[in-house]
Every structure is written in C-alpha cells, then in structure tokens.
Design an enzyme around this catalytic site. Sequence first.
Site, short mmCIF file in Angstrom:
data_model
loop_
_atom_site.label_atom_id
_atom_site.label_comp_id
_atom_site.label_asym_id
_atom_site.label_seq_id
_atom_site.Cartn_x
_atom_site.Cartn_y
_atom_site.Cartn_z
N LYS A 71 41.53 81.07 5.47
CA LYS A 71 40.11 81.13 5.12
C LYS A 71 39.25 80.83 6.37
O LYS A 71 39.77 80.37 7.39
CB LYS A 71 39.85 80.13 3.98
CG LYS A 71 40.57 80.53 2.66
CD LYS A 71 40.36 79.49 1.56
CE LYS A 71 41.01 79.93 0.25
NZ LYS A 71 40.84 78.91 -0.83
N TYR B 53 38.33 87.22 -6.19
CA TYR B 53 38.25 86.03 -7.03
C TYR B 53 37.64 86.32 -8.40
O TYR B 53 37.04 85.43 -9.02
CB TYR B 53 37.44 84.94 -6.32
CG TYR B 53 38.22 84.17 -5.26
CD1 TYR B 53 39.42 83.51 -5.57
CD2 TYR B 53 37.76 84.07 -3.95
CE1 TYR B 53 40.13 82.80 -4.61
CE2 TYR B 53 38.47 83.35 -2.99
CZ TYR B 53 39.65 82.72 -3.32
OH TYR B 53 40.35 82.00 -2.38
N PHE C 290 31.58 76.68 -9.33
CA PHE C 290 31.77 76.73 -7.88
C PHE C 290 31.86 78.16 -7.35
O PHE C 290 31.99 78.35 -6.14
CB PHE C 290 33.01 75.93 -7.47
CG PHE C 290 34.31 76.40 -8.11
CD1 PHE C 290 35.02 77.48 -7.60
CD2 PHE C 290 34.81 75.76 -9.24
CE1 PHE C 290 36.21 77.90 -8.17
CE2 PHE C 290 36.00 76.19 -9.84
CZ PHE C 290 36.70 77.27 -9.29
N ARG D 101 53.32 79.09 -2.47
CA ARG D 101 52.43 78.12 -3.13
C ARG D 101 52.87 76.69 -2.82
O ARG D 101 52.06 75.79 -2.67
CB ARG D 101 52.43 78.34 -4.65
CG ARG D 101 51.89 79.71 -5.08
CD ARG D 101 50.39 79.78 -5.16
NE ARG D 101 49.84 79.02 -6.27
CZ ARG D 101 48.54 79.03 -6.57
NH1 ARG D 101 47.68 79.75 -5.85
NH2 ARG D 101 48.09 78.31 -7.58
N THR E 60 45.63 72.93 -5.02
CA THR E 60 44.26 73.31 -4.66
C THR E 60 43.49 72.19 -3.97
O THR E 60 42.79 72.42 -2.99
CB THR E 60 43.50 73.74 -5.94
OG1 THR E 60 44.31 74.69 -6.65
CG2 THR E 60 42.17 74.39 -5.59
N ARG F 210 47.94 72.41 3.03
CA ARG F 210 46.72 71.70 2.62
C ARG F 210 46.89 70.19 2.73
O ARG F 210 45.96 69.48 3.10
CB ARG F 210 46.33 72.11 1.19
CG ARG F 210 45.77 73.54 1.10
CD ARG F 210 45.63 73.97 -0.35
NE ARG F 210 45.02 75.29 -0.50
CZ ARG F 210 45.08 76.01 -1.61
NH1 ARG F 210 45.74 75.55 -2.67
NH2 ARG F 210 44.50 77.20 -1.67
N ASN G 226 39.72 74.40 1.84
CA ASN G 226 41.17 74.16 1.77
C ASN G 226 42.01 75.16 2.58
O ASN G 226 43.18 75.35 2.32
CB ASN G 226 41.64 74.03 0.32
CG ASN G 226 41.41 75.26 -0.51
OD1 ASN G 226 40.91 76.28 -0.01
ND2 ASN G 226 41.79 75.21 -1.78
N HIS H 262 44.59 80.69 1.33
CA HIS H 262 44.78 81.26 0.00
C HIS H 262 46.21 81.77 -0.12
O HIS H 262 46.77 82.28 0.83
CB HIS H 262 43.84 82.45 -0.24
CG HIS H 262 44.28 83.31 -1.39
ND1 HIS H 262 44.03 82.98 -2.70
CD2 HIS H 262 45.01 84.45 -1.44
CE1 HIS H 262 44.57 83.90 -3.50
NE2 HIS H 262 45.17 84.81 -2.75
N GLU I 190 46.62 91.83 -4.87
CA GLU I 190 45.84 91.36 -3.73
C GLU I 190 46.27 92.03 -2.42
O GLU I 190 45.41 92.34 -1.59
CB GLU I 190 45.96 89.83 -3.63
CG GLU I 190 45.26 89.15 -4.82
CD GLU I 190 45.53 87.65 -4.92
OE1 GLU I 190 46.24 87.10 -4.04
OE2 GLU I 190 45.05 87.03 -5.89
P1 GTP Z 1 43.56 80.15 -3.84
O1 GTP Z 1 44.90 80.26 -3.19
O2 GTP Z 1 42.42 80.20 -2.84
O3 GTP Z 1 43.39 81.12 -4.97
O4 GTP Z 1 43.51 78.66 -4.42
P2 GTP Z 1 44.22 78.10 -5.73
O5 GTP Z 1 45.02 79.18 -6.41
O6 GTP Z 1 44.91 76.84 -5.35
O7 GTP Z 1 42.97 77.72 -6.63
P3 GTP Z 1 42.09 78.66 -7.62
O8 GTP Z 1 42.61 80.05 -7.62
O9 GTP Z 1 41.98 77.94 -8.90
O10 GTP Z 1 40.66 78.60 -6.91
C1 GTP Z 1 40.38 79.45 -5.81
C2 GTP Z 1 39.65 78.67 -4.75
O11 GTP Z 1 38.39 78.27 -5.27
C3 GTP Z 1 40.31 77.37 -4.31
O12 GTP Z 1 41.29 77.54 -3.31
C4 GTP Z 1 39.14 76.59 -3.79
O13 GTP Z 1 38.80 76.99 -2.46
C5 GTP Z 1 38.03 77.02 -4.72
N1 GTP Z 1 37.91 76.04 -5.81
C6 GTP Z 1 38.69 75.91 -6.91
N2 GTP Z 1 38.27 74.91 -7.68
C7 GTP Z 1 37.20 74.38 -7.05
C8 GTP Z 1 36.33 73.30 -7.33
O14 GTP Z 1 36.44 72.62 -8.35
N3 GTP Z 1 35.32 73.07 -6.43
C9 GTP Z 1 35.17 73.80 -5.30
N4 GTP Z 1 34.17 73.53 -4.45
N5 GTP Z 1 35.97 74.83 -4.99
C10 GTP Z 1 36.97 75.09 -5.85
MG MG Z 2 44.21 81.10 -6.87
#
Ligand code: GTP
Ligand code: MG
Length: 149
Positions: free
Chosen positions: A9, A49, A57, A85, A91, A102, A112, A115, A126
């Site tokens: 990212k 997304y 968010f 993962r 996350t 992370r 973070n 992705h 994707e």
């Molecule tokens: P990705 O690999 O980026 O998809 O992350 P993930 O699968 O661990 O999490 P998810 O798909 O649920 O959310 C996608 C992204 O949104 C996360 O990696 C974060 O950058 C952001 N995100 C998720 N939850 C929150 C939150 O509660 N607050 C904020 N600020 N960002 C969030």
């Molecule tokens: Mg995700």
Amino acid sequence: VDQTYIMVKPDGVQRGLVGEIISRFEKKGFKLTGLKLTQCSKDLAEEHYKDLKGKSFFPGLIEYITSGPVVCMAWEGVGVVASARKLIGVTNPLEAEPGSIRGDLAIQKGRNVIHGSDSPESGKREVALWFKEGELVDWEPALASWLIE
Ligand code: GTP
Ligand code: MG
C-alpha cells in the site's frame, strides 16, 4: 494452483518497505508471476474494495489507497492465499503476531502497509482486476524441485 494478489500500500512504498516485503514472499518460496508499480484510480480502488462499500472507514480507505503509488504482485502456489494471510498478519497491526509483516512493520489498521486476497476466489478476481494478461508471466523457477517434492 492458487494465486493471490498482494499489494504494498502507499504507506509501505513511502516508507521504503517494498524490498523487505517482496523478500519475505520470495524467501518463503512462492512463485512471482506479476509485479508492477502503479498509481491506482479511485474507480479501481472502489472496485477492489467493493465488498466494504458502506463501511464507515470506506471513504478513508479509498483516499489512503489512492494517496500514492502501490506495488502490485501476483504470487502462485498451492496454499498461497492462506499462507500469504499468515505472513501478512491480521488487519489490526497491534494485534498481528510479531514475525508477520503487519506485526513487525505497522501500527494502525488504516496504515497497515499491505493487502492480501482473502480467498482463492478473491485471488483470481483481484489478479485479473489489477493485471492485464500480457503483464503476467508463467515460468518455471529453477529451484522448484528444491521447494516442492
Ligand atoms: P486487506 O488485505 O487490505 O483486504 O486487509 P484485510 O483483509 O486484513 O481487511 P479487510 O478486507 O477487512 O479491510 C480492508 C482494509 O480496510 C484493511 O486492510 C484496512 O486498511 C482497512 N480497514 C479495515 N477495517 C478498518 C477499520 O476499522 N478502520 C480503518 N481505518 N481501516 C480499516
Ligand atoms: Mg481484505
């Protein structure tokens, strides 16, 4: 064979973590089939997304992902999606295990650094969303027989 979409990212690129992150996947032994630096559009970020549309968010997430260049990768291998993962960590970086990307390199959910696709289906979707066919390379790593019996 599974494939996963991994993306450094904008914070990871700005902080100079690209080499470190690629290195972790390389050392694990998965096969890199696509790699590029790009500045992603708002449309592409929203499509990527789309499952999170409606979350509080979401606007901040789109702003974050489009705020600077990202490094896009496609990695291939049996079990690569779930393994990636684990390498990435959960996350919330404060809760991510030390040793994970992370867990070692980030503090907040909204910064973070990386992705990773959450299922083989997402991986397929994707990789196809971020790469054109001609940008992906099918190749035979010379060390394959030392990694996979
Ligand atoms: P990705 O690999 O980026 O998809 O992350 P993930 O699968 O661990 O999490 P998810 O798909 O649920 O959310 C996608 C992204 O949104 C996360 O990696 C974060 O950058 C952001 N995100 C998720 N939850 C929150 C939150 O509660 N607050 C904020 N600020 N960002 C969030
Ligand atoms: Mg995700």
